[in-house]
Write an enzyme that holds these catalytic residues in place. Structure first.
Site, mmCIF file in Angstrom:
data_model
loop_
_atom_site.group_PDB
_atom_site.id
_atom_site.type_symbol
_atom_site.label_atom_id
_atom_site.label_comp_id
_atom_site.label_asym_id
_atom_site.label_seq_id
_atom_site.Cartn_x
_atom_site.Cartn_y
_atom_site.Cartn_z
ATOM 1 N N THR A 13 7.846 -18.502 5.020
ATOM 2 C CA THR A 13 6.775 -18.290 5.033
ATOM 3 C C THR A 13 5.437 -18.225 4.997
ATOM 4 O O THR A 13 4.791 -17.583 6.051
ATOM 5 C CB THR A 13 6.633 -18.294 3.124
ATOM 6 O OG1 THR A 13 7.184 -17.764 2.141
ATOM 7 C CG2 THR A 13 4.812 -18.091 2.420
ATOM 8 N N SER A 59 14.338 -18.268 4.769
ATOM 9 C CA SER A 59 15.859 -18.956 5.040
ATOM 10 C C SER A 59 16.680 -18.469 3.765
ATOM 11 O O SER A 59 17.410 -19.306 3.230
ATOM 12 C CB SER A 59 14.541 -20.882 4.314
ATOM 13 O OG SER A 59 14.535 -20.601 2.923
ATOM 14 N N THR A 90 10.963 -22.295 2.166
ATOM 15 C CA THR A 90 11.054 -23.039 1.034
ATOM 16 C C THR A 90 12.298 -23.024 0.570
ATOM 17 O O THR A 90 12.934 -23.591 -0.229
ATOM 18 C CB THR A 90 9.640 -23.224 -0.369
ATOM 19 O OG1 THR A 90 9.602 -21.448 0.093
ATOM 20 C CG2 THR A 90 8.511 -23.308 1.185
ATOM 21 N N ASP A 91 12.654 -21.446 -0.198
ATOM 22 C CA ASP A 91 14.069 -21.044 -0.662
ATOM 23 C C ASP A 91 15.092 -22.654 -0.675
ATOM 24 O O ASP A 91 15.684 -22.142 -1.549
ATOM 25 C CB ASP A 91 14.354 -19.853 -0.586
ATOM 26 C CG ASP A 91 13.189 -18.784 -1.127
ATOM 27 O OD1 ASP A 91 12.056 -19.253 -2.145
ATOM 28 O OD2 ASP A 91 13.386 -17.454 -0.582
ATOM 29 N N THR A 161 14.469 -31.859 -3.367
ATOM 30 C CA THR A 161 15.274 -30.483 -4.721
ATOM 31 C C THR A 161 13.969 -29.352 -4.708
ATOM 32 O O THR A 161 12.646 -29.465 -5.256
ATOM 33 C CB THR A 161 15.718 -29.645 -6.277
ATOM 34 O OG1 THR A 161 16.443 -29.339 -6.647
ATOM 35 C CG2 THR A 161 14.985 -31.140 -7.386
ATOM 36 N N GLN A 273 22.713 -30.395 -14.505
ATOM 37 C CA GLN A 273 21.978 -29.707 -14.415
ATOM 38 C C GLN A 273 21.098 -29.687 -14.291
ATOM 39 O O GLN A 273 20.365 -29.345 -14.152
ATOM 40 C CB GLN A 273 22.559 -28.279 -15.537
ATOM 41 C CG GLN A 273 23.517 -27.752 -15.534
ATOM 42 C CD GLN A 273 23.361 -26.571 -16.387
ATOM 43 O OE1 GLN A 273 23.157 -26.044 -17.208
ATOM 44 N NE2 GLN A 273 25.326 -26.125 -16.742
ATOM 45 N N CYS A 274 21.106 -31.018 -15.126
ATOM 46 C CA CYS A 274 19.464 -32.274 -15.865
ATOM 47 C C CYS A 274 19.104 -32.194 -13.618
ATOM 48 O O CYS A 274 19.859 -32.907 -12.766
ATOM 49 C CB CYS A 274 19.523 -32.752 -15.965
ATOM 50 S SG CYS A 274 20.293 -32.763 -17.733
HETATM 51 N N1 ASP Z 1 11.301 -16.463 0.899
HETATM 52 C C1 ASP Z 1 10.913 -17.932 1.995
HETATM 53 C C2 ASP Z 1 12.113 -18.495 3.090
HETATM 54 O O1 ASP Z 1 12.604 -19.158 1.966
HETATM 55 C C3 ASP Z 1 10.192 -18.861 0.821
HETATM 56 C C4 ASP Z 1 9.085 -19.185 1.323
HETATM 57 O O2 ASP Z 1 9.117 -19.826 2.587
HETATM 58 O O3 ASP Z 1 8.637 -20.165 0.597
HETATM 59 O O4 ASP Z 1 12.217 -18.201 3.930
#
Ligand code: ASP
Length: 337
Positions: A13, A59, A90-91, A161, A273-274
């Site tokens: 992003t 990503s 971020t993904d 995470t 999962q926690c």
């Molecule tokens: N879809 C974007 C990525 O992971 C989301 C981001 O960067 O916040 O590249």
């Protein structure tokens, strides 16, 4: 002497622009935007060079080969820089951070992944602080491992995470204290640095695209449906269980599948999962069958770290029993027993 940092742009992003179908990365765009951020030229900043990878990726589209490409770019420049800042979506940033923590063997330099939730082309972008602070941290001489910096938090890479899809404090490491917090000042918190064998030289371990699966249990899961997945083709499975490692049905339906998986050579690693806390196989009758069947305890590892570690250990060519033992060992501060 000023530190020299390499800023590597992989996509995400932070450097995206609006396209017809939503945000997407644009080649050659980010370097010009960075030129307009005057703080980056402040005398307090470390010196840095910008390198843009090609193709730039959202990503969500990244996989093992892309981790290898990032690792190679770092390895090529390892001796020329004091540290690295990796601009990344971020993904899957937490997966890449975990993977790099294993791949960069005997590294004692900071490698800081960052990005933004709001692109730099929009107002209120969180990208400006994330880049500036990451560069300052990478140039501080205080950090010598793979980290993720986001929204004022410096986190150990293989403990991080993604916690929020739209908040600016998007990441945390619930099972590991933050390494630093950036408020009015950057406050480095006391922490144990990873031990590095100084006799050994830095090297890059590229990963192989080993078939790995993640299975999340849920109330009413019908394990026999997954039976067909358990072939010798699937090398490792991360089983995301309830709480401290519990599965429904006291293992009645899962056990035969686990046995089949083991006889086919697949390794099952149990994570929770926690987001916070640890797996404790055998604490409940609902986790004992996993223990008896020989499943690996992922302790308090994130799923991201467990996936990356499986790729790494299989790529190193270890035997199944060695991988089973090493999955439960702390290799890069990724787990607490
Ligand atoms: N879809 C974007 C990525 O992971 C989301 C981001 O960067 O916040 O590249």
């Amino acid at each position: 002497m000023k530190k020299r940092i390499c800023l590597i742009h992989t996509g995400g992003t932070i450097g995206m622009v609006k396209g017809e179908n939503g945000y997407l990365p644009k080649e050659g765009y980010l370097e010009n935007v960075l030129e307009t951020i005057s703080d980056l030229k402040s005398p307090e900043m470390p010196d840095f060079d910008f390198y843009e990878m090609s193709p730039l990726l959202d990503s969500s589209n990244m996989a093992v080969d892309d981790w290898n490409r990032i690792g190679e770019e770092i390895a090529k420049r390892y001796n020329s820089y004091d540290g690295f800042v990796i601009l990344h979506g971020t993904d899957t940033m937490a997966y890449t951070a975990a993977a790099l923590s294993f791949m960069l063997e005997n590294s004692n330099k900071p490698v800081i992944l960052t990005g933004s939730q709001i692109p730099l082309c929009e107002i209120r972008s969180d990208g400006v602080d994330n880049i500036i602070t990451s560069l300052l941290i990478a140039g501080s001489g205080r950090i010598n491992e793979v980290c993720l910096y986001f929204g004022g938090r410096l986190l150990r890479g293989n403990r991080a995470t993604k916690m929020s899809a739209d908040g600016l404090l998007a990441f945390d490491s619930p099972n590991c204290p933050r390494l630093a917090e950036a408020g009015i000042t950057i406050r480095y918190l006391p922490y144990t640095k990873p031990e590095i064998d100084t006799d050994k030289e830095f090297s890059l371990c590229k990963l192989e695209n080993v078939p790995i699966g993640v299975l999340k249990v849920f109330p009413g899961i019908s394990f026999p449906i997954f039976d067909k997945l358990m072939t010798e083709k699937l090398k490792g499975i991360v089983l995301e269980t309830f709480g401290a490692g519990n599965i429904p049905g006291e293992g009645d339906s899962l056990l035969p599948i686990i046995k089949k998986a083991f006889s086919a050579g697949s390794l099952i690693t149990v994570c929770s999962q926690c987001p916070q806390g640890t797996v404790s196989l055998g604490a409940y009758a609902t986790s004992s069958p996993l223990k008896e069947a020989g499943a690996i305890s992922g302790y308090d590892m994130t799923t991201e770290a467990a996936v990356a570690k499986l790729y790494y250990l299989f790529s190193k060519g270890y035997s199944t029993s060695e991988i089973k033992a090493l999955m439960e060992e702390n290799l890069r501060s990724e787990l607490t027993k």
